[in-house]
Scaffold this active site. Sequence first.
Site, PDB file in Angstrom:
ATOM      1  N   ASP A   1       0.854  -1.186   0.000  1.00 25.27           N
ATOM      2  CA  ASP A   1       0.000   0.000   0.000  1.00 25.27           C
ATOM      3  C   ASP A   1       0.888   1.233   0.000  1.00 25.27           C
ATOM      4  OD1 ASP A   1      -3.260   0.169   0.769  1.00 25.27           O
ATOM      5  OD2 ASP A   1      -2.136   2.044   0.950  1.00 25.27           O
TER       6      ASP A   1
ATOM      7  N   ARG B   1     -18.924  -9.907   0.638  1.00 27.37           N
ATOM      8  CA  ARG B   1     -19.810  -8.991   1.365  1.00 27.37           C
ATOM      9  C   ARG B   1     -19.104  -8.508   2.618  1.00 27.37           C
ATOM     10  NH1 ARG B   1     -24.255 -12.921   2.848  1.00 27.37           N
ATOM     11  NH2 ARG B   1     -22.369 -14.162   2.749  1.00 27.37           N
TER      12      ARG B   1
ATOM     13  N   CYS C   1     -20.222  -0.676  -2.610  1.00 28.30           N
ATOM     14  CA  CYS C   1     -20.302  -1.359  -3.914  1.00 28.30           C
ATOM     15  C   CYS C   1     -21.551  -1.023  -4.717  1.00 28.30           C
ATOM     16  CB  CYS C   1     -20.234  -2.865  -3.711  1.00 28.30           C
ATOM     17  SG  CYS C   1     -18.595  -3.415  -3.271  1.00 28.30           S
TER      18      CYS C   1
END
Length: 436
Positions: free
Chosen positions: A26, A150, A259
Site C-alpha cells: 500500500d 460482502r 459497492c
Amino acid sequence: MIGSGYVGLVSGACFADYGHSVTCVDTDAGKIAALKDGKIPIYEPGLEELVRRNAAEQRLAFTTALEDAVSNAEVVFIAVGTPSRRGDGHADLTYVYDAARQIADALDGYTVVVTKSTVPVGTGDAVERIMREARPDGKFAVVSNPEFLREGAAINDFKHPDRIVIGTDDLKAQDVMAAVYRPLYINKSPFVMTSRRTAELIKYASNAFLAVKITFINEMADLCERTGADVQDVALGMGLDRRIGEKFLHAGPGYGGSCFPKDTRALVKTAEDYDAPSRIVETVVAVNDHRKRAMGRKVMAACGGNVRGKVIALLGLTFKPNTDDMREAPSLAIVQALQDAGASVRAYDPKGMEQAGRFLSDVEFCSDAYDCVAGADAMVIVTEWEQFRALDMQRIMALMKEPRIADLRNIYDRREMKDLGFSYTGIGKGEGNGSA
Ligand code: UDX
C-alpha cells in the site's frame, strides 16, 4: 497484492491462509506500519486474527515497496480502489492505471497480473496496453478475477464462494489461476472460465441485479403499505419460487455501501457509452436515492408529521451490520432530513460511531441502545445489528418520552409491539384493511 484496503487485505490474508506467500502493498505508510503491528484499519469479523496468525507464521507480509513485492511474485493482484469519478458516476481508474504502470516497471519473469478491483468492461485491455507500452519485452498476462465479498462476511465469502470467475484467454494464466485457487478447486467450488471482458461484466451485472432485487421489494413494500398487505409475506411467497429465490428480498431503507451505489452508477455509464442503455439500472439508481430521502419523511410521519423540537434516537448507523462502513448509508440521509426538520438526533451504533462522526454533525453519540432512547420521542431502527433484535422493550418503554418505534428493518413484530403499548411503524406492513 497491490492495495491493502478491504478487498486486498481480506484476499491477501485468505490466500496466505491457504499456504501461499503473500505480500500486501500500500502507498499509505501509516497503514502498512499499523498492519505490521497487527492493527487492522477496518472492522471485519475474523480478519484481525487471520492477519495476525498468517503474519506470525510468515506467509503474510506488508510493505510500501511495490517494486520488491512485484519482482518476486508469480501473481500480482490489483486491488486498489475504483471510486465514483466526481461529477459523472464513471469509475475512476487512476489508481488501477498507476498500479499497472508501476507493476510493469517492476516485472521480472512471467507474471500473471490480475484485476480484482471492480473495473468497467475493457479495463483489462487498457491495463495490458499500458503495461505493454512500458515493457515491450515483458512476459505477462492480464486476467480479470472479480471479487464477490460482502462486508461483514468477507472471509466466509472468500472461502466458500458461490463461484470464482476467471477471465483470460491465456492458457498458461488459466493454469496459474487454478493453482492459486487450488484449495477451492479441490472443494469443487464452481469456476467460470471465460474471456476477460465477460468476467468484468459478470461483476457489474451481478451487483446491479442484486440492487434491482432489493429495489423491487422496496417498491413492493410501499405498495403493501397502501394496500394493506405484508411485504415480508410477499417476499416469502415470491422467494419460495426457486426461479426467484429468497435472498435479497428484505425490504428496508434502501441499499448503501461501498459497492452497490458506485457499481450501479458505473454500469449505467458504461451502458450509455456503448449505446446499450440500461434503463432498469438507471431507474434503480434513482429510486434508491429517492428512497433514502423518503425514509426521513417516513420517520416524521410516524411522529405525527412534525419533529421540530423532538428527540429522535437512531439505532444503527452503518449501511449494514457487522461493519463500520458508513459509505452511502441510509442513516446519512435520514439524519439530514430529521435535522432539517428541526429534530435533535441521538444515535448508537456498535461499530460505526467513529466513522459516523466524520460524516455527521450535531448528533449526540450514545453508549448503548438504552442510553440512546432515554428521553426520546421515537426510536428508529436503521441497521439490523444482532444486539438490537432482542432489546428489553419494557425497559425501552420506561426510558422513552413517547413509546414510538420506526423499525426500518422489520426486526420486531408489530402486533407484539402494539400489545406492549408502542406505536409501531415497520416497512411494508400494511394494516390489512385494504384501505387506499
Ligand atoms: C455487495 C455484494 O453483496 C458483494 O457480492 C459485492 O462484491 C460487494 O457488494 P456489500 O456491499 O458488503 O456486498 O453488502 P450486501 O450484504 O450485499 O448489502 C448491500 C446493501 O443492500 C446494504 O445496504 C443492505 O442493507 C442492503 N440490502 C441487502 C437490503 O436492503 N435488502 C436485502 O435483502 C439485502
